[in-house]
Write an enzyme that holds these catalytic residues in place. Structure first.
Site, mmCIF file in Angstrom:
data_model
loop_
_atom_site.group_PDB
_atom_site.id
_atom_site.type_symbol
_atom_site.label_atom_id
_atom_site.label_comp_id
_atom_site.label_asym_id
_atom_site.label_seq_id
_atom_site.Cartn_x
_atom_site.Cartn_y
_atom_site.Cartn_z
ATOM 1 N N LYS A 1 13.986 -16.080 -29.560
ATOM 2 C CA LYS A 1 13.331 -15.636 -30.641
ATOM 3 C C LYS A 1 12.511 -14.543 -30.407
ATOM 4 C CE LYS A 1 9.385 -16.878 -33.365
ATOM 5 N NZ LYS A 1 8.100 -17.417 -33.410
ATOM 6 N N LYS B 1 10.737 -16.944 -25.920
ATOM 7 C CA LYS B 1 10.230 -16.373 -27.091
ATOM 8 C C LYS B 1 9.402 -15.076 -26.389
ATOM 9 C CE LYS B 1 6.521 -17.279 -30.422
ATOM 10 N NZ LYS B 1 5.662 -18.249 -31.322
ATOM 11 N N GLU C 1 13.132 -19.339 -17.927
ATOM 12 C CA GLU C 1 12.535 -19.931 -19.195
ATOM 13 C C GLU C 1 13.283 -21.140 -19.565
ATOM 14 O OE1 GLU C 1 9.265 -19.993 -19.936
ATOM 15 O OE2 GLU C 1 8.333 -18.340 -19.091
ATOM 16 N N ARG D 1 2.520 -13.594 -39.546
ATOM 17 C CA ARG D 1 0.952 -13.855 -39.047
ATOM 18 C C ARG D 1 0.296 -13.767 -40.474
ATOM 19 N NH1 ARG D 1 0.803 -11.269 -33.350
ATOM 20 N NH2 ARG D 1 2.433 -12.646 -32.170
ATOM 21 N N SER E 1 10.453 -13.000 -39.196
ATOM 22 C CA SER E 1 9.744 -12.398 -40.417
ATOM 23 C C SER E 1 9.865 -11.185 -40.478
ATOM 24 C CB SER E 1 8.360 -12.780 -40.653
ATOM 25 O OG SER E 1 7.545 -12.304 -39.187
ATOM 26 N N CYS F 1 -2.966 -19.950 -29.691
ATOM 27 C CA CYS F 1 -1.918 -20.861 -29.538
ATOM 28 C C CYS F 1 -2.516 -22.158 -28.691
ATOM 29 C CB CYS F 1 -0.735 -20.514 -29.010
ATOM 30 S SG CYS F 1 0.029 -19.084 -30.022
ATOM 31 N N ARG G 1 -0.873 -11.949 -27.417
ATOM 32 C CA ARG G 1 -0.297 -13.335 -26.922
ATOM 33 C C ARG G 1 0.697 -12.896 -25.712
ATOM 34 N NH1 ARG G 1 -1.904 -16.059 -31.425
ATOM 35 N NH2 ARG G 1 -0.608 -16.024 -33.487
ATOM 36 N N CYS H 1 -1.913 -22.044 -33.487
ATOM 37 C CA CYS H 1 -2.465 -20.913 -33.965
ATOM 38 C C CYS H 1 -2.704 -21.044 -35.293
ATOM 39 C CB CYS H 1 -1.648 -19.698 -33.487
ATOM 40 S SG CYS H 1 -0.009 -19.916 -33.884
HETATM 41 C C1 PBG Z 1 3.520 -19.739 -33.811
HETATM 42 C C2 PBG Z 1 4.806 -19.203 -34.563
HETATM 43 C C3 PBG Z 1 4.863 -17.739 -34.600
HETATM 44 C C4 PBG Z 1 6.261 -17.548 -35.210
HETATM 45 C C5 PBG Z 1 6.823 -18.757 -35.282
HETATM 46 N N1 PBG Z 1 5.631 -19.918 -34.478
HETATM 47 C C6 PBG Z 1 4.160 -16.674 -34.667
HETATM 48 C C7 PBG Z 1 3.526 -16.091 -33.300
HETATM 49 O O1 PBG Z 1 4.012 -16.641 -32.414
HETATM 50 O O2 PBG Z 1 2.696 -15.245 -33.449
HETATM 51 C C8 PBG Z 1 6.900 -16.468 -35.740
HETATM 52 C C9 PBG Z 1 7.922 -16.429 -36.842
HETATM 53 C C10 PBG Z 1 8.383 -15.251 -37.504
HETATM 54 O O3 PBG Z 1 7.948 -14.353 -37.192
HETATM 55 O O4 PBG Z 1 9.219 -15.406 -38.462
HETATM 56 N N2 PBG Z 1 3.189 -19.589 -32.514
HETATM 57 ZN ZN ZN Z 2 0.991 -20.116 -31.862
#
Ligand code: PBG
Ligand code: ZN
Length: 336
Positions: A259, A206, A244, A216, A285, A141, A228, A133
């Site tokens: 996550k 995730k 999973e 993002r 984040s 992705c 997503r 991504c």
């Molecule tokens: C990429 C990815 C993401 C995060 C880690 N790897 C963003 C998403 O899936 O949109 C998020 C990490 C964060 O928010 O700190 N696929």
């Molecule tokens: Zn991604």
């Protein structure tokens, strides 16, 4: 006596227990403490960009920066000094395309970042995020066909990205895409390419989370259309996370990530009970941004809230924590 008969009876009752005895002094509290945070628990995420001398603060993540490759040496020395054992690398290329070709370019941004980190400190654990991504012009992705991600066409792309990270010297590859079969595809490709000893740390559970918003912005990876939810998990589901994780372990994952972390402590706890593999929480984040926003306003004690939050992830069952607070938390722990 001020104490009435009823109270005296109460304190003589076998039901009456003085749990406060074990909280009377810092030494006793320390002695009975069940979980501890250490700087060695943390993995620090880095956003690497093209250019020279770039150190650009990310507006929604105060204290976090996009860094150019030449800045990484200083960063690595700082992490070493704080006792933080590893980094998680995200690359943000200048040029994006439909094929994510920047993601597996041997001279791509992450590949150069890995080499620069290893040149400065071969011992710093260098983990790379494997996803498309940040490299696709549409921000999805994987490979998009007729407006939807094609799972199976994405697998060779992810495998190629992982192999190019291993070639560059990555210690661990961490697929975050949530495509079906990607761990198996990456394992097979790594083995075939001469990297049978490179571990896979899978973002196995995730969720499709609003907590990724600031990331993002940092990684310039927001999808240009859609979302997503067709591959990341539904936040309503807990049992599905165990499925999973089980699938990724069968496919060959060595380590597992849950996550986000804070709203998913139940998932961490269940995963800890069900699987005997190293378990990492990703303190994402949005979790960082919430604390920072409240701290800037003086509404909370940032140090206290951050350490309590990170500790809750260990208590829930995480062995390690990926966190943007790694440097501050390590410094606070070191001075405690
Ligand atoms: C990429 C990815 C993401 C995060 C880690 N790897 C963003 C998403 O899936 O949109 C998020 C990490 C964060 O928010 O700190 N696929
Ligand atoms: Zn991604």
């Amino acid at each position: 006596m001020i104490i009435g008969n009823t109270t005296v009876e109460t304190i003589r009752s076998p039901r009456f227990q003085r749990t406060r005895r074990l909280r009377t002094s810092p030494a006793i509290r320390d002695f009975v403490r069940e979980n501890r945070l250490l700087p060695s628990d943390f993995i620090y995420p880095l956003f690497v960009v093209e250019g020279q001398s770039v150190r650009r603060e990310i507006p929604s993540m105060p204290g976090q920066h996009q860094l150019s490759v030449d800045q990484l040496g200083a960063e690595v020395r700082e992490l070493k000094g704080l006792g933080i054992p590893g980094v998680l690398l995200f690359g943000i290329p200048d040029v994006k395309d439909a094929e994510a070709s920047g993601a597996w370019n041997p001279d791509g941004i992450v590949q150069r970042a890995v080499r620069e980190i290893k040149r400065n400190d071969p011992d710093l654990l260098t983990i790379t995020d494997v996803c498309a991504c940040e490299y696709t012009d549409h921000g999805h992705c994987g490979v998009v066909i007729n407006g939807a991600i094609d799972n199976d066409l994405t697998l060779p792309l992810l495998a190629g990205i992982a192999v190019s990270h291993a070639e560059a010297g990555a210690d661990i590859v961490a697929p975050s895409d949530m495509m079906d079969g990607r761990v198996a595809a990456i394992r097979e490709a790594l083995d075939r390419s001469g990297y049978p000893m490179t571990p896979i740390m899978s973002y196995a559970a995730k969720y499709a989370s609003a907590y990724y918003g600031p990331f993002r912005e940092a990684a310039q990876s927001a999808p240009s259309f859609g979302d997503r939810r067709s591959h990341q998990m539904d936040p309503a589901n807990a049992r599905e996370a165990l499925r999973e994780i089980a699938i990724d372990l069968v496919e060959g994952a060595d380590l597992i990530i849950v996550k986000p972390a804070l709203s998913y402590l139940d998932i961490l706890h269940a995963a800890r009970a069900a699987f005997d593999v190293p378990l990492t929480a990703y303190n994402v984040s949005g979790e960082y941004a919430m604390i920072k926003a409240a701290a800037v306003n003086g509404w909370i004690d940032e140090q206290g809230l951050t350490l309590e939050t990170l500790l809750s992830m260990k208590r829930a069952g995480a062995d390690r924590i990926i966190t943007y607070h790694a440097k501050e938390a390590a410094a606070w722990l070191g001075s405690a």
